[in-house]
Design a protein around this motif. Structure first.
Motif, PDB file in Angstrom:
ATOM      1  N   LEU A  74       0.819  -1.202   0.000  1.00  0.00           N
ATOM      2  CA  LEU A  74       0.000   0.000   0.000  1.00  0.00           C
ATOM      3  C   LEU A  74       0.863   1.266   0.000  1.00  0.00           C
ATOM      4  O   LEU A  74       1.905   1.314   0.647  1.00  0.00           O
ATOM      5  N   LYS A  75       0.419   2.255  -0.725  1.00  0.00           N
ATOM      6  CA  LYS A  75       1.000   3.598  -0.645  1.00  0.00           C
ATOM      7  C   LYS A  75       0.402   4.263   0.588  1.00  0.00           C
ATOM      8  O   LYS A  75      -0.814   4.217   0.793  1.00  0.00           O
ATOM      9  N   VAL A  76       1.252   4.883   1.418  1.00  0.00           N
ATOM     10  CA  VAL A  76       0.804   5.364   2.722  1.00  0.00           C
ATOM     11  C   VAL A  76       0.872   6.887   2.829  1.00  0.00           C
ATOM     12  O   VAL A  76       1.899   7.501   2.515  1.00  0.00           O
ATOM     13  N   SER A  77      -0.236   7.477   3.286  1.00  0.00           N
ATOM     14  CA  SER A  77      -0.256   8.873   3.716  1.00  0.00           C
ATOM     15  C   SER A  77      -0.417   8.843   5.225  1.00  0.00           C
ATOM     16  O   SER A  77      -1.493   8.517   5.745  1.00  0.00           O
ATOM     17  N   ALA A  78       0.665   9.126   5.952  1.00  0.00           N
ATOM     18  CA  ALA A  78       0.680   9.030   7.405  1.00  0.00           C
ATOM     19  C   ALA A  78       0.498  10.404   8.024  1.00  0.00           C
ATOM     20  O   ALA A  78       1.224  11.343   7.675  1.00  0.00           O
ATOM     21  N   MET A  79      -0.453  10.513   8.941  1.00  0.00           N
ATOM     22  CA  MET A  79      -0.737  11.803   9.561  1.00  0.00           C
ATOM     23  C   MET A  79      -1.007  11.657  11.050  1.00  0.00           C
ATOM     24  O   MET A  79      -1.538  10.641  11.489  1.00  0.00           O
ATOM     25  N   ASP A  80      -0.623  12.680  11.795  1.00  0.00           N
ATOM     26  CA  ASP A  80      -0.829  12.673  13.235  1.00  0.00           C
ATOM     27  C   ASP A  80      -0.893  14.124  13.702  1.00  0.00           C
ATOM     28  O   ASP A  80      -0.338  15.020  13.051  1.00  0.00           O
ATOM     29  N   GLN A  81      -1.556  14.335  14.838  1.00  0.00           N
ATOM     30  CA  GLN A  81      -1.607  15.676  15.405  1.00  0.00           C
ATOM     31  C   GLN A  81      -0.265  16.092  15.986  1.00  0.00           C
ATOM     32  O   GLN A  81       0.029  17.276  16.134  1.00  0.00           O
ATOM     33  N   SER A  82       0.560  15.102  16.322  1.00  0.00           N
ATOM     34  CA  SER A  82       1.869  15.359  16.896  1.00  0.00           C
ATOM     35  C   SER A  82       2.945  15.364  15.819  1.00  0.00           C
ATOM     36  O   SER A  82       3.172  14.357  15.144  1.00  0.00           O
ATOM     37  N   GLN A  83       3.636  16.496  15.665  1.00  0.00           N
ATOM     38  CA  GLN A  83       4.724  16.575  14.696  1.00  0.00           C
ATOM     39  C   GLN A  83       5.852  15.633  15.081  1.00  0.00           C
ATOM     40  O   GLN A  83       6.531  15.066  14.221  1.00  0.00           O
ATOM     41  N   HIS A 100       4.154   9.525   2.157  1.00  0.00           N
ATOM     42  CA  HIS A 100       4.417  10.839   2.746  1.00  0.00           C
ATOM     43  C   HIS A 100       3.812  10.906   4.139  1.00  0.00           C
ATOM     44  O   HIS A 100       2.877  10.161   4.464  1.00  0.00           O
ATOM     45  N   ALA A 101       4.367  11.777   4.979  1.00  0.00           N
ATOM     46  CA  ALA A 101       3.891  11.963   6.346  1.00  0.00           C
ATOM     47  C   ALA A 101       3.823  13.450   6.640  1.00  0.00           C
ATOM     48  O   ALA A 101       4.739  14.203   6.287  1.00  0.00           O
ATOM     49  N   GLU A 102       2.739  13.865   7.286  1.00  0.00           N
ATOM     50  CA  GLU A 102       2.607  15.270   7.672  1.00  0.00           C
ATOM     51  C   GLU A 102       1.622  15.420   8.817  1.00  0.00           C
ATOM     52  O   GLU A 102       0.811  14.535   9.095  1.00  0.00           O
ATOM     53  N   ARG A 103       1.718  16.552   9.489  1.00  0.00           N
ATOM     54  CA  ARG A 103       0.838  16.819  10.620  1.00  0.00           C
ATOM     55  C   ARG A 103      -0.560  17.166  10.110  1.00  0.00           C
ATOM     56  O   ARG A 103      -0.711  17.898   9.138  1.00  0.00           O
ATOM     57  N   ALA A 104      -1.588  16.602  10.768  1.00  0.00           N
ATOM     58  CA  ALA A 104      -2.961  16.869  10.353  1.00  0.00           C
ATOM     59  C   ALA A 104      -3.902  16.588  11.515  1.00  0.00           C
ATOM     60  O   ALA A 104      -3.588  15.821  12.430  1.00  0.00           O
ATOM     61  N   ASP A 105      -5.066  17.222  11.472  1.00  0.00           N
ATOM     62  CA  ASP A 105      -6.116  17.061  12.474  1.00  0.00           C
ATOM     63  C   ASP A 105      -7.271  16.316  11.829  1.00  0.00           C
ATOM     64  O   ASP A 105      -7.738  16.687  10.748  1.00  0.00           O
ATOM     65  N   VAL A 106      -7.753  15.280  12.489  1.00  0.00           N
ATOM     66  CA  VAL A 106      -8.818  14.459  11.924  1.00  0.00           C
ATOM     67  C   VAL A 106     -10.147  15.205  11.803  1.00  0.00           C
ATOM     68  O   VAL A 106     -11.062  14.752  11.114  1.00  0.00           O
ATOM     69  N   LEU A 107     -10.253  16.365  12.432  1.00  0.00           N
ATOM     70  CA  LEU A 107     -11.480  17.151  12.332  1.00  0.00           C
ATOM     71  C   LEU A 107     -11.413  18.201  11.237  1.00  0.00           C
ATOM     72  O   LEU A 107     -12.349  18.983  11.058  1.00  0.00           O
ATOM     73  N   GLN A 108     -10.328  18.214  10.499  1.00  0.00           N
ATOM     74  CA  GLN A 108     -10.156  19.134   9.384  1.00  0.00           C
ATOM     75  C   GLN A 108     -10.047  18.329   8.085  1.00  0.00           C
ATOM     76  O   GLN A 108      -9.729  17.140   8.120  1.00  0.00           O
ATOM     77  N   PRO A 109     -10.298  18.950   6.937  1.00  0.00           N
ATOM     78  CA  PRO A 109     -10.115  18.228   5.664  1.00  0.00           C
ATOM     79  C   PRO A 109      -8.700  17.668   5.564  1.00  0.00           C
ATOM     80  O   PRO A 109      -7.735  18.294   6.003  1.00  0.00           O
ATOM     81  N   LEU A 110      -8.579  16.496   4.994  1.00  0.00           N
ATOM     82  CA  LEU A 110      -7.265  15.882   4.850  1.00  0.00           C
ATOM     83  C   LEU A 110      -6.385  16.684   3.895  1.00  0.00           C
ATOM     84  O   LEU A 110      -6.884  17.325   2.969  1.00  0.00           O
TER      85      LEU A 110
END
Length: 223
Positions: A74-83, A100-110
């Motif tokens: 699988l191609k992975v887009s990894a996101m977490d609230q913690s940088q 790719h990996a980047e900081r994101a909030d699950v309550l906001q658009p990806l």
């Protein structure tokens, strides 16, 4: 809009690394981690005709499921609230150029790079969302425009629930996790435009963690 604030945000990189080193060291926790990997693999193997081989891992944490996702090609887009967690994840020795990996909030658009994904993995988040409206919003974000979701929540029908309640009553210990009645969770899934395809308990009757496979609701044939 409220944020999906974690009770353990790991803003300090060292805190994230210590957590990664210590979290699953005990015998029971190693058993839990092994079982989680098995259930994740089982549900991710469920056929999905719209699957394009791209998955969102949110919250990604320190990358506990990354080897499994790559094993499944699988191609992975990894996101977490913690940088700090994002940095640990992207520093994985097998982290590929297509991921790719980047900081994101699950309550906001990806983030834009994650939006094409047709699947999502969400482990150990929903027990930290103590309000129904936040959980519905998180489900809507994860579902996007038709994603299939493999996720966990804590069901209140288990020994785990009563031991937590006993600790609260007898010791005045604050319960950090939210255990959700099955009917309430099913209602939230429906509100988010989803349906449950499979539901599996981590350890039936003992542990509250419940794994579910969600898919978009079928179109209303009467429309």
């Amino acid at each position: 809009m409220r944020q999906a604030e974690s009770t353990r945000p790991f803003q300090n990189p060292d805190a994230g690394r210590r957590y990664a080193q210590r979290r699953y060291r005990g015998i029971f926790q190693r058993l839990v981690a092994w079982r989680e990997q098995r259930l994740a693999a089982r549900l991710l193997a469920h056929p999905y005709e719209r699957c394009n081989g791209h998955i969102v891992d949110l919250p990604c944490g320190y990358g506990r499921f990354y080897p499994l996702l790559k094993q499944m090609n699988l191609k992975v887009s990894a996101m977490d609230q913690s940088q700090a967690m994002v940095d640990i994840y992207s520093g994985h020795e097998r982290f590929g150029a297509v991921d790719h990996a980047e900081r994101a909030d699950v309550l906001q658009p990806l983030p834009v790079r994650a939006q094409p994904a047709t699947r999502a993995l969400c482990v150990r988040l929903f027990q930290h969302l103590h309000h129904s409206d936040l959980r519905v919003r998180a489900l809507q974000t994860l579902a996007g425009e038709g994603r299939q979701i493999v996720m966990t929540y804590y069901d209140d029908g288990s020994l785990h629930y009563w031991t937590k309640r006993a600790a609260m009553w007898l010791k005045g210990k604050k319960v950090r996790v939210k255990m959700i009645p099955r009917a309430a969770f099913e209602s939230e899934v429906e509100q988010a435009g989803l349906r449950i395809l499979k539901r599996i308990k981590l350890f039936p009757g003992i542990h509250a963690q419940t794994w579910v496979l969600l898919a978009p609701s079928e179109p209303d044939v009467r429309a």
